[in-house]
Structure formats: C-alpha cells, structure tokens
Design a protein around this motif. Structure first.
Motif, PDB file in Angstrom:
ATOM      1  N   THR A  51      -9.088   6.126   3.850  1.00  0.00           N
ATOM      2  CA  THR A  51      -9.082   5.364   5.091  1.00  0.00           C
ATOM      3  C   THR A  51     -10.115   4.240   5.051  1.00  0.00           C
ATOM      4  OG1 THR A  51      -8.406   7.343   6.308  1.00  0.00           O
ATOM      5  CG2 THR A  51      -9.357   5.547   7.586  1.00  0.00           C
ATOM      6  N   ALA A  69      -0.491  17.005   7.628  1.00  0.00           N
ATOM      7  CA  ALA A  69      -1.344  15.825   7.554  1.00  0.00           C
ATOM      8  C   ALA A  69      -2.264  15.804   8.763  1.00  0.00           C
ATOM      9  CB  ALA A  69      -0.498  14.566   7.503  1.00  0.00           C
ATOM     10  N   ALA A 102      -6.684  12.098   0.213  1.00  0.00           N
ATOM     11  CA  ALA A 102      -5.931  10.944  -0.318  1.00  0.00           C
ATOM     12  C   ALA A 102      -4.858  11.359  -1.317  1.00  0.00           C
ATOM     13  CB  ALA A 102      -6.877   9.932  -0.965  1.00  0.00           C
ATOM     14  N   ASP A 133      -4.676  13.305   9.049  1.00  0.00           N
ATOM     15  CA  ASP A 133      -4.556  11.867   9.277  1.00  0.00           C
ATOM     16  C   ASP A 133      -3.964  11.278   8.003  1.00  0.00           C
ATOM     17  OD1 ASP A 133      -6.672  11.600   7.450  1.00  0.00           O
ATOM     18  OD2 ASP A 133      -8.178  11.386   9.017  1.00  0.00           O
ATOM     19  N   ASP A 134      -4.100   9.958   7.807  1.00  0.00           N
ATOM     20  CA  ASP A 134      -3.430   9.366   6.650  1.00  0.00           C
ATOM     21  C   ASP A 134      -4.165   9.625   5.339  1.00  0.00           C
ATOM     22  OD1 ASP A 134      -5.594   7.719   7.056  1.00  0.00           O
ATOM     23  OD2 ASP A 134      -4.469   5.845   6.983  1.00  0.00           O
ATOM     24  N   THR A 135      -5.299  10.333   5.385  1.00  0.00           N
ATOM     25  CA  THR A 135      -6.068  10.605   4.173  1.00  0.00           C
ATOM     26  C   THR A 135      -6.362  12.087   3.965  1.00  0.00           C
ATOM     27  OG1 THR A 135      -7.169   8.478   4.524  1.00  0.00           O
ATOM     28  CG2 THR A 135      -8.123   9.898   2.858  1.00  0.00           C
ATOM     29  N   GLU A 186      -5.258  16.048   4.224  1.00  0.00           N
ATOM     30  CA  GLU A 186      -4.084  16.916   4.281  1.00  0.00           C
ATOM     31  C   GLU A 186      -4.526  18.371   4.147  1.00  0.00           C
ATOM     32  OE1 GLU A 186       0.239  17.326   1.959  1.00  0.00           O
ATOM     33  OE2 GLU A 186      -1.388  16.104   1.135  1.00  0.00           O
ATOM     34  N   ARG A 235       0.825  -1.216   0.000  1.00  0.00           N
ATOM     35  CA  ARG A 235       0.000   0.000   0.000  1.00  0.00           C
ATOM     36  C   ARG A 235       0.855   1.260   0.000  1.00  0.00           C
ATOM     37  NH1 ARG A 235      -5.156   1.233   0.527  1.00  0.00           N
ATOM     38  NH2 ARG A 235      -5.818   3.171   1.501  1.00  0.00           N
ATOM     39  N   ASP A 236       2.009   1.221   0.668  1.00  0.00           N
ATOM     40  CA  ASP A 236       2.828   2.431   0.790  1.00  0.00           C
ATOM     41  C   ASP A 236       3.892   2.540  -0.297  1.00  0.00           C
ATOM     42  OD1 ASP A 236       4.521   0.422   1.608  1.00  0.00           O
ATOM     43  OD2 ASP A 236       4.946   1.266   3.589  1.00  0.00           O
TER      44      ASP A 236
END
Length: 391
Positions: A333, A303, A323, A305-307, A309, A92-93
């Motif tokens: 997410t 950021a 995203a 969270d991870d989605t 920004e 994924r990363d």
C-alpha cells in the motif's frame, strides 16, 4: 488521465530535485548524447524514481520502450512518462500472464540495448533465439544476476553488466536502503510495532543483512535463517540467532524472505508457525514463499485490505500474507521503495553502465559481468564528495 499525470508530475519534480548525482549526468548527457540512435528496452519497477532515471537516458538521446515489473507498477507514473513521449506497457493490476505479454511487446520493438530487472528481457531474447542486433545491456538485481549465471548461462550473446555485483549498490542500496524501506513498509502496512516482536529474516545476503540490522536497531528480536555456511557464520558473529527456517518457525512471529531464490519458506516451516504468523517477501520475484502450496492448504482466505490477506489453515490456525508474496516494499500500500539518496547512487551506476554499453561495448565480454572497476571507483568518489567526506 490529466489527474494521473498531474499527480505523478508533482512527485517526480520532488524526487528530481533530490537526485543531484543524476542531475549532473543529465546535464552532461544533453550535450554528449551517448544514446543517440539507440532504443533502450526496459523492464523495471515503474515508480517516480524510475521516471527520473528514464528522463536522464532520454536526455542522452535514447528512445525508451518498456514495461514495469509485476505488481509494482504505479499507473500515474506510466501516464506521466507516456505523456513525455515514451512507449510504456503495463498497469499495476496486470496478471502475471499480462506482464509476460508486456515483456514480449518490449522485445517486439527490437531494442538494441536492454535495461533489465530479473532477466525477463534477456530470457525472452534467448527464448526467441534473437540477440544478434543487441549490443548489450544491464541487469539491476540479484535475482536477475542469478538467472544469467544459471538457467541462461552461455546463452546470452551480448554483454550484460550486473549492477547488483557492485559493492556500492550492495552497501548503499541493498543493505541500507532495502533494510530501511522494508522496516518502514512493514510498520506502515501492518501498523504493528517493531520493539519486542520476534522476526525471522530468511537469507543473510546484502538485503538480509540490512533488514536484520534495521529491525534490531528498532528493538526487534531478530533471528536469521541461512543455508550458506559463511553467511551463517557472519550472522552468528553479528549476534543473531541462526537456524534453519523450520527450526525458527515456532519461535518467529514475522518471517521476511530476502534470498532471490524460489520456495525458501515452505509449508514445512509454515506448518510449524504459531497462529497469526506474518509472511512477507522483499526479493524481486514472488516465489520465495511457497504461496501455491499455502493456498492449496488453505481452508479459507480473506482480504483485509489490498495488501494484507488472512489465510485460514487446518487446526484453526491462520497466517497473514503481505502483498501476495510480492516485494512488499514496492508492491504494498502506498509504496515508497528505497530512499531517494540510495536510488540516486543506484541509478547513477545504471546510466553510466548503459553509457559504457552504448559507447564501448567492444571492451566488454558476452554474458553477465560486474560493473567496470573504473566506473565503480569514479562513482564512489562522487558519492564520498556528495556526503561531504574526503579521501
């Protein structure tokens, strides 16, 4: 690793139990083995529904070697499929460069059939000057079909059935499933309400139609930015405000791109947006929002969270990017993507088109082409029956 495999296995089992059309084909393929002796090279979003698709192909004798699409790979599903004996690359990363390396690894395995999404594999074959050993393949999405008919036109020496040309996919998956999943993903990722909020949908193709329809159904105020005269006319007749992206920039609060084309949301439009505007893309490639220029213009980024920004801009304004500009209903997410029912239909188109390539490539022409009419009508009959309707 065991925990990853167990996590995916439970989700795949649930999805497999709900994809009844594929179940019937899987049972048939176990007897007819149409892919015996064939190696299928795949580049497709790797998530639990994809696992059921690949199990169906493997039941027909296919050897699978593949990779996911950039930013949407689910690592537990990769581990699960590797445990089933499939050769899969990617995480994924992965960076974009690593994704390209994964695509190259798939091609290094010399598949003779391609299952492509975005035409990355077809473009790699053309760049290598290869293709003589390929009997054909499929292309899943609008963006890949566009590439096959533009930059790769006349260069692909084998037949490619473009699944997205199918009216069944356009209606069942693009309009209704993408429309539903985009709205669901927006609410889940942002935790914002739809009613009363001003949305600009950029593009009024089948995905854009669905996104606009479902946003309005939940009370959103929706406008459409479209450059094609006929689609703009249709959007106006459907009751949407229609203008350019620049013209709608000051009105909208949320901007969702759905065109498959690069840089349709430019800094010209972003500079006209209000403070806190939200930018999201549901097209295959992360190129519809001009994120490169956006980041160059930024005075700071953070950021949430991870989605989500936050990007600070001159004059004290900021925008929110979802995203990173990737397909947020699959890259966001806890992604769910399109509904199980729609993907049962979409993947039925895939497996039967791949069966046609494996068993009847001589009936097809080189280059991009639609799903054969007899297949599309047969699948439509199955869908109508599955929905309890009659012809």
């Amino acid at each position: 690793m065991t925990a990853l495999i167990d996590s995916a296995a439970a989700r795949v089992e649930w999805i497999r139990s709900r994809m009844r059309l594929l179940a019937a084909v899987r049972e048939k393929f176990a007897e007819t083995r149409p892919f015996e002796g064939h190696r299928i090279g795949m580049s497709l979003h790797i998530e639990p529904k994809t696992a059921v698709l690949l199990e169906t192909l493997a039941a027909g004798g296919a050897e699978i070697v593949g990779t996911g699409n950039h930013g949407s790979t689910q690592d537990d599903v990769v581990a699960y499929l590797q445990n089933q004996g499939m050769t899969l690359f990617g995480r994924r990363d992965d960076s974009l460069d690593q994704h390209h390396a994964n695509v190259a690894s798939v091609l290094d395995a010399t598949p003779d059939i391609l299952l492509d999404n975005g035409a990355d594999l077809a473009a790699g074959i053309v760049a290598r000057g290869a293709g003589a050993t390929l009997i054909g393949g499929t292309e899943e999405t609008t963006s890949g079909g566009d590439r096959l008919r533009s930059e790769l036109l006349g260069q692909v020496p084998f037949p490619v059935i473009v699944i997205n040309d199918s009216m069944l996919k356009q209606l069942g998956e693009n309009k209704h499933a993408v429309g539903q999943s985009v709205v669901e993903s927006f609410m889940r990722i942002t935790n914002l309400m739809i009613p009363g909020r001003r949305f600009v949908v950029v593009g009024y193709g089948w995905c854009g139609r669905g996104v606009a329809q479902y946003l309005r159904a939940l009370g959103g105020k929706v406008a459409v930015a479209e450059v094609d005269e006929l689609k703009a006319f249709e959007a106006a007749l459907d009751g949407f405000r229609v203008d350019t992206a620049d013209g709608l920039a000051g009105w909208g609060e949320v901007f969702i791109t759905a065109t498959g084309r690069p840089n349709v949301l430019t800094m010209s439009a972003i500079d006209r947006m209000g403070d806190g505007a939200i930018l999201a893309n549901c097209g295959h490639f992360p190129w519809e929002i001009d994120t490169a220029s956006l980041r160059t213009s930024a005075t700071a980024t953070r950021a949430i969270d991870d989605t989500i920004e936050r990007i600070e801009l001159p004059n004290g304004r900021h925008v929110i990017l979802i995203a990173g500009g990737r397909m947020f209903n699959l890259a966001g997410t806890a992604p769910k993507g399109n509904s199980l029912d729609s993907m049962d239909l979409g993947f039925l188109l895939q497996v039967l088109s791949l069966e046609r390539v494996a068993t009847g490539a001589g009936t097809l022409v080189a280059g991009a082409q639609p799903v054969p009419d007899d297949l599309e009508r047969e699948i439509a009959r199955r869908m109508v029956a599955a929905m309890g309707a009659s012809l």
